[in-house]
Design an enzyme around this catalytic site. Structure first.
Site, short mmCIF file in Angstrom:
data_model
loop_
_atom_site.label_atom_id
_atom_site.label_comp_id
_atom_site.label_asym_id
_atom_site.label_seq_id
_atom_site.Cartn_x
_atom_site.Cartn_y
_atom_site.Cartn_z
N ARG A 17 6.49 -5.85 -2.34
CA ARG A 17 5.98 -4.56 -1.80
C ARG A 17 4.55 -4.63 -1.31
NH1 ARG A 17 8.73 -3.28 -6.20
NH2 ARG A 17 10.78 -2.36 -5.85
N LYS A 67 -0.72 -3.96 13.12
CA LYS A 67 0.71 -4.02 13.46
C LYS A 67 1.22 -5.40 13.07
CE LYS A 67 1.07 -1.18 17.60
NZ LYS A 67 1.50 -1.26 18.99
N GLU A 118 -6.22 -9.66 28.24
CA GLU A 118 -6.51 -8.53 27.33
C GLU A 118 -8.01 -8.20 27.34
OE1 GLU A 118 -4.02 -6.92 26.07
OE2 GLU A 118 -2.37 -8.39 26.08
N LYS A 128 -11.24 -2.12 20.13
CA LYS A 128 -9.92 -1.89 19.53
C LYS A 128 -10.08 -1.17 18.18
CE LYS A 128 -5.32 -3.43 18.59
NZ LYS A 128 -4.25 -4.41 18.72
N GLU A 183 -0.67 5.13 16.35
CA GLU A 183 -0.27 5.19 17.75
C GLU A 183 0.43 6.49 18.13
OE1 GLU A 183 0.82 1.41 19.28
OE2 GLU A 183 1.89 2.27 20.96
N ARG A 229 -4.24 5.52 21.24
CA ARG A 229 -3.94 4.09 21.12
C ARG A 229 -3.09 3.62 22.31
NH1 ARG A 229 -2.78 0.95 15.36
NH2 ARG A 229 -2.47 -1.11 16.24
N ASN A 278 -2.37 0.19 26.23
CA ASN A 278 -1.23 -0.30 27.02
C ASN A 278 -1.53 -0.34 28.52
OD1 ASN A 278 0.47 -0.72 24.85
ND2 ASN A 278 1.08 1.44 24.79
N HIS A 298 0.43 -2.51 30.81
CA HIS A 298 1.51 -3.11 30.02
C HIS A 298 2.92 -2.67 30.42
CE1 HIS A 298 -1.56 -4.93 27.63
NE2 HIS A 298 -0.70 -5.40 26.76
N HIS A 339 5.44 -5.53 31.03
CA HIS A 339 6.71 -5.73 30.33
C HIS A 339 7.86 -5.89 31.31
CE1 HIS A 339 4.82 -3.65 26.59
NE2 HIS A 339 4.60 -4.96 26.60
N HIS A 374 2.62 -13.35 28.35
CA HIS A 374 2.25 -11.95 28.24
C HIS A 374 0.91 -11.64 28.91
CE1 HIS A 374 1.81 -7.97 26.63
NE2 HIS A 374 0.66 -8.32 26.10
N1 LIG Z 1 0.31 -7.22 16.27
C1 LIG Z 1 -0.17 -6.86 17.43
O1 LIG Z 1 -0.84 -5.83 17.56
C2 LIG Z 1 0.09 -7.72 18.63
C3 LIG Z 1 -0.63 -7.50 19.81
C4 LIG Z 1 -0.42 -8.36 20.88
C5 LIG Z 1 0.49 -9.42 20.76
N2 LIG Z 1 1.17 -9.59 19.58
C6 LIG Z 1 2.12 -10.70 19.42
O2 LIG Z 1 1.39 -11.90 19.51
C7 LIG Z 1 2.27 -12.95 19.90
C8 LIG Z 1 1.58 -13.82 20.93
O3 LIG Z 1 0.43 -14.38 20.33
P1 LIG Z 1 -0.35 -15.60 20.99
O4 LIG Z 1 -0.53 -15.33 22.44
O5 LIG Z 1 -1.53 -15.86 20.16
O6 LIG Z 1 0.73 -16.78 20.95
P2 LIG Z 1 1.10 -17.90 19.85
O7 LIG Z 1 0.82 -17.43 18.50
O8 LIG Z 1 2.47 -18.37 20.17
O9 LIG Z 1 0.06 -19.07 20.22
C9 LIG Z 1 0.13 -19.67 21.49
C10 LIG Z 1 0.17 -21.19 21.40
O10 LIG Z 1 -1.14 -21.69 21.14
C11 LIG Z 1 -1.11 -22.59 20.03
N3 LIG Z 1 -2.40 -22.45 19.38
C12 LIG Z 1 -2.86 -21.40 18.69
N4 LIG Z 1 -4.14 -21.55 18.37
C13 LIG Z 1 -4.52 -22.74 18.86
C14 LIG Z 1 -5.75 -23.46 18.86
N5 LIG Z 1 -6.87 -22.95 18.34
N6 LIG Z 1 -5.77 -24.68 19.45
C15 LIG Z 1 -4.66 -25.18 20.03
N7 LIG Z 1 -3.48 -24.55 20.08
C16 LIG Z 1 -3.42 -23.33 19.50
C17 LIG Z 1 0.07 -22.14 19.22
O11 LIG Z 1 0.54 -23.17 18.39
C18 LIG Z 1 1.06 -21.76 20.32
O12 LIG Z 1 1.72 -22.90 20.82
C19 LIG Z 1 3.54 -12.28 20.41
O13 LIG Z 1 4.56 -12.47 19.47
C20 LIG Z 1 3.15 -10.80 20.48
O14 LIG Z 1 4.26 -9.96 20.24
C21 LIG Z 1 0.99 -8.77 18.53
ZN LIG Z 2 -0.94 -7.09 25.49
#
Ligand SMILES: NC(=O)c1ccc[n+]([C@@H]2O[C@H](COP(=O)([O-])OP(=O)(O)OC[C@H]3O[C@@H](n4cnc5c(N)ncnc54)[C@H](O)[C@@H]3O)[C@@H](O)[C@H]2O)c1
Ligand SMILES: [Zn+2]
Length: 364
Positions: free
Chosen positions: A124, A146, A188, A230, A240, A244, A248, A251, A255, A268
């Protein structure tokens, strides 16, 4: 402890937390956990491309009476799954991790969302500390609470709001980030520049070349500005229900592009850059933004140089159909977050589908 870092306080109703931003701030990890009074059971979740580079150095901070263990999930979006979360619960249970243990998420948004979801649900809810390693994770996904996983029927459909105890955004991690991933984070970053009335947009304009080169001192100030923007928005609208939605910007278009290109050829952040160009076009046509400001924002986006994938051929009608299925629809009308100037955002219904088609055509 070093003084050369930035602190952003995220003040939420139940409990606030700090985001610390700086070069090598992760070297302070174990000391910061001790300061927070967290107990000695630490479970670090990462993925091989990241842990190969950074785990050993972090692990060295956890000698003596710390109980430190580590798990690498397969790299990539597919790890945000029910099966992967379940495997992590089993790992924690088999190692007798208790209610007051701490989960560390070392990685990009994938690791952060998954580890955060596990932290929110294991027994939990246990302590969560984010160590974001991508630019996108540092400015976006690690802030705001999130957490979640994907369902075969859609992305991010299973999840919760669960705030970390601490976020350490170590700018030096970004040096090893592949350029394509770095560009995604910049998408972003520019979004924050447009939606906030701080001087971020103008600083980005003036320094875009040095930012492209990952100048560490400059990056630290840029990440700090984005996190602050943020945090301010999340504080006002934790779940949200209102402003918030401004986050987007671009976005809904993004999307649609991601869905159309089936995620493979368009990441993305790249889609967000293109989506902001569409939003600018629509704003211009509706007379919401003056041409000079629109051209300046467009110029900053063009400086990042993102291209549409060559294949398949873009079909603007399909893109509009995808937009109409998006969740930002009320009573059959598409609501769009549109820029009306630097730091001026409007949420407005757009009924003219021709305008939407033209906005996509303009990307060619
Ligand atoms: N929670 C939220 O509010 C929120 C907001 C935006 C996006 N997201 C989510 O985030 C995800 C995308 O995240 P991302 O873009 O960070 O992608 P990711 O986590 O897949 O990382 C991208 C790539 O970079 C590599 N990597 C990471 N850090 C590294 C470093 N310092 N050096 C070398 N390689 C590195 C990873 O292994 C991966 O191959 C999606 O699933 C999306 O839905 C969540
Ligand atoms: Zn985004």
């Amino acid at each position: 402890m070093s003084q050369d870092h930035f602190e952003v306080n995220v003040r939420l109703k139940e409990r606030g937390y700090q985001v610390l931003i700086g070069e090598r701030i992760s070297e302070e990890l174990s000391g910061r956990l001790t300061e927070l009074g967290l107990n000695k059971q630490i479970a670090l979740i990462s993925t091989a491309p990241v842990s190969n580079l950074y785990l050993e150095k972090l692990r060295r901070q956890f000698g003596g009476d710390w109980n430190f263990m580590h798990y690498d999930v397969p790299d990539g979006e597919k790890s945000k799954s029910h099966e992967q979360a379940y495997a992590l619960y089993t790992w924690l249970l088999e190692n007798k991790y208790e209610r007051n243990c701490t989960i560390l998420a070392l990685g990009g948004g994938v690791v952060g969302d998954l580890a955060g979801f596990v932290a929110a649900t294991y027994l939990r809810g246990v302590n969560l500390v984010q160590l974001p390693t991508t630019l996108l994770a540092q400015v976006d996904s690690s802030i705001g609470g999130k957490v979640g996983i994907n369902h075969p029927l859609g992305k991010n459909l299973i999840g919760s709001f669960y705030q970390p105890r601490l976020v350490l955004a170590d700018i030096s991690f970004l040096q090893s980030l592949p350029d394509e991933e770095y560009v995604c984070g910049l998408g972003e970053v520019i979004k924050y520049g447009v939606l906030s009335d701080s001087d971020l947009f103008f600083r980005l304009e003036d320094n875009i070349a040095a930012i492209r080169e990952k100048d560490p001192a400059l990056l630290a100030t840029v990440v700090q500005a984005c996190v602050q923007i943020k945090a301010d928005i999340v504080e006002k609208d934790e779940r949200e229900q209102g402003i918030r939605a401004y986050l987007n910007l671009g976005h809904t278009f993004a999307h649609a592009l991601e869905t159309f290109y089936k995620y493979h050829d368009l990441k993305h952040g790249q889609a967000v850059l293109l989506g902001m160009k569409c939003a600018l076009f629509v704003s211009g046509e509706l007379g919401l933004i003056d041409r000079t400001t629109a051209a300046r924002i467009d110029g900053l986006i063009n400086g990042i140089n993102v291209q549409l994938p060559a294949e398949p051929e873009m079909d603007v009608q399909s893109l509009v159909e995808i937009m109409k299925r998006d969740k930002k629809i009320r009573d059959g009308t598409i609501y769009l977050v549109l820029p009306a100037g630097i730091g001026k955002i409007v949420l407005t219904p757009v009924a003219d589908e021709n305008l939407l088609r033209e906005s996509f055509s303009g990307l060619r």
